[in-house]
Each structure stands twice: as C-alpha cells, then as structure tokens.
Write an enzyme that holds these catalytic residues in place. Structure first.
Site, PDB file in Angstrom:
ATOM      1  N   ASP A  82       0.851  -1.187   0.000  1.00 50.98           N
ATOM      2  CA  ASP A  82       0.000   0.000   0.000  1.00 50.98           C
ATOM      3  C   ASP A  82       0.891   1.244   0.000  1.00 50.98           C
ATOM      4  O   ASP A  82       0.742   2.144   0.819  1.00 50.98           O
ATOM      5  CB  ASP A  82      -0.908  -0.016   1.234  1.00 50.98           C
ATOM      6  CG  ASP A  82      -2.048   0.988   1.139  1.00 50.98           C
ATOM      7  OD1 ASP A  82      -2.463   1.320   0.019  1.00 50.98           O
ATOM      8  OD2 ASP A  82      -2.529   1.439   2.200  1.00 50.98           O
ATOM      9  N   ASP A 115       3.701   1.836   7.961  1.00 54.71           N
ATOM     10  CA  ASP A 115       2.459   1.070   7.831  1.00 54.71           C
ATOM     11  C   ASP A 115       2.560  -0.086   6.840  1.00 54.71           C
ATOM     12  O   ASP A 115       2.165   0.022   5.671  1.00 54.71           O
ATOM     13  CB  ASP A 115       1.301   1.979   7.434  1.00 54.71           C
ATOM     14  CG  ASP A 115      -0.050   1.278   7.613  1.00 54.71           C
ATOM     15  OD1 ASP A 115      -0.064   0.140   8.144  1.00 54.71           O
ATOM     16  OD2 ASP A 115      -1.080   1.862   7.238  1.00 54.71           O
TER      17      ASP A 115
END
Length: 324
Positions: free
Chosen positions: A198, A215
């Site tokens: 992502d 993340d």
C-alpha cells in the site's frame, strides 16, 4: 468477538493493555488517522513517545501479523528505513482480553511530495533496496495481489451491501462487469515478491533528511510494480517522467522487469474496485459512515460510473513505456 467491537476500546482499556506490557503512559491518548485499525499516540514515563496499534479483530491471523512484523524487522536489519514494531521480551504481538496490539516508536516527519522529482528518485532507491531484501524469501501466510480478492470479492461486497442506488445500479454494474473482465484479461502472472502493498504518499514520511516508509499492515506477495505505480499521477507525459525517475533510483539496487509496466492500469483498476468493496464491507463500523458519508450519496456513485468508464478506456490504450 464481533468484528465491529472497537467501541470496547475505552481509554481505560487501552491504558490497561499498554501497562500489561510494562509501558506506563504519562500523557493522554491522541487518536491517529486510521480506519482499518485503531491507533493512538502517547508519551510514557520513560520520556519516549509511542504509537500503539490495535488490530481489527478477525482481519488477520496471528501468523499473518507476525509475518508483517518479521518483514519489518528484516528491512530494518538491512538498514531500509521503515517503522518496525517494538519487541518486549522477544515478542512484538501482544494480547489483552481478546484484542491484539503492537507498539511502535512515534516517528514524525513532513509529507512526501509526489510532484518532487528529487524525492521520487530517493523513493525509487528505497523501494529498490526494500525489494532486494523482500525477494530473498516469500510470505507463507500473507495474501497475494490477485483478481479474486481485488475484483470479485469486492464486487460481491458491493452487491451484498446494497449501497449502489437502485436507479444507478444497472449502469454501475454493467461498467463494473466490463472493467473486471478486461482487467482479468490484462493482469497476467509475473514473479511475485514480498511488497509493502500500500505504498502511496500517505505512507511515506520525510523524517529529518531521510525518507521513512510506514504502515506495513497491507504487506503481501505481488508484482514489484505494485509498490511503484501509485506514485504516478498527471497526464501520460508526466507519468513517463515520474516513472523514469523512480526506476532510475530503483535500478541502483534492484533489477526491474520491464514487462511489469503492462500491469500498471490493471492494478489501478483493481485498486479502484477494491476500495469501493472495502468501504462497503466496513460500513457497519460506526467510523465509516462518520468519515465517508459521501459513500452513501447519489453523486458518489455517478462519479464512480464515470471513473470506471474512463479506466476501462485507459485499459485499451498502450501501456506506459520509458523514453528510450
């Protein structure tokens, strides 16, 4: 435990969970921008700032979360700048009364500038370094980037949710089915590696004078171009320049398979459909109607019909190619 039981995460509960691993918050809890999980920043008695992340119940297994953590540790060991979880007594995944959580150092930084070619070249180097480490082994438990999850499961979630207004349903489903069919035809198998998964501007920070990747919650196996294409924006000429800049940095550390350029627009289509399916799946979580209220409006679905038509047309155009 219900999947949507984040309401049980009261401040007292969170503090009790953190104290269960012998970290004692001194400040209050600052909720950070996260919808899939629940994330809070705090300062502890040791004068350090931490971030605690409570994982959404039923989304990942313990094995999948530990693979995410191990991926971060392997990148950190190779000096790839990534925010890795903190280990306490050799463990990075903690349990408290049915919830799973992890602790991270709090890292500040300024926003990554997608239109800054100097920053893009640095990012290309970092992703090349990340992929050179990632390619050394494979995930055993994490998912892959595949058409079933990103297209068919997402479509099923949209149908089940009944979020598409009835008077727009035929137009929306017609172009959606056409887009899915074309994307499946164009998304062919290539060598897969471990990915950030992502890698967009919101998951990149400039901390001091260096870039930091954050993340890894969506890390998975897939084509290397998945971690690059989200940096491309603007018209075709601008995207070619951006791509050339990214890959000039990338190939200092890792070789790039040129035929993966053919996957950029199929991957963009997959992300578009997957995002709508994700919102539909999470709609029962109170945070989503609060923060994504436009998802329930006619205007949004009218815009999506147009966006899907435009992407369907783009899929029929020649793939991006680097300037010789």
């Amino acid at each position: 435990m219900s999947e949507f039981s984040f309401a049980n995460l009261t401040p007292d509960f969170i503090l009790d969970a953190v104290e269960s691993i012998s970290i004692y918050p001194e400040s209050g809890l600052l909720a950070l921008n996260s919808y899939e999980n629940r994330v809070y920043q705090f300062k502890a008695e040791d004068n350090r700032r931490y971030v605690v992340k409570f994982y959404r119940p039923e989304r990942w297994s313990d094995e999948q979360i530990r693979e995410e953590h191990q991926f971060a540790f392997s990148l950190e060991a190779a000096e790839v700048p990534v925010v890795a979880p903190i280990k306490i007594d050799g463990e990075s995944l903690f349990h408290f009364q049915g919830y799973r959580f992890a602790l991270f150092p709090s890292v500040g930084g300024r926003q990554f500038e997608m239109d800054n070619l100097d920053q893009l070249e640095v990012l290309g180097r970092y992703i090349g370094r990340m992929h050179s480490v990632a390619g050394a082994t494979s995930f055993s438990y994490r998912p892959t980037v595949n058409c079933q999850d990103y297209l068919h499961n997402a479509k099923a979630a949209l149908v089940e949710s009944q979020m598409v207004p009835m008077h727009l349903e035929t137009a929306f489903m017609t172009i959606l089915e056409q887009l899915i069919k074309k994307t499946e035809q164009d998304y062919y198998q290539v060598d897969q590696i471990r990915l950030h998964g992502d890698c967009h501007a919101g998951n990149i920070l400039w901390a001091g004078d260096s870039l930091m990747l954050v993340d890894l919650d969506d890390c998975r196996q897939g084509p290397m171009i998945q971690d690059l294409w989200m940096m491309l924006n603007g018209d075709r000429q601008e995207q070619v320049i951006q791509l050339d800049t990214l890959l000039s940095g990338y190939e200092e550390f890792n070789s790039f398979e040129q035929r993966q350029l053919n996957l950029i627009e199929p991957l963009r289509a997959m992300r578009m459909v997957h995002y709508m399916g994700w919102l539909a799946t999470r709609w029962q979580d109170p945070a989503f109607p609060r923060n994504f209220s436009w998802f329930a409006t006619d205007k949004y679905w009218e815009q999506q019909i147009l966006a899907l038509k435009e992407q369907f047309a783009t899929l029929h155009e020649p793939a991006l190619r680097l300037i010789p």
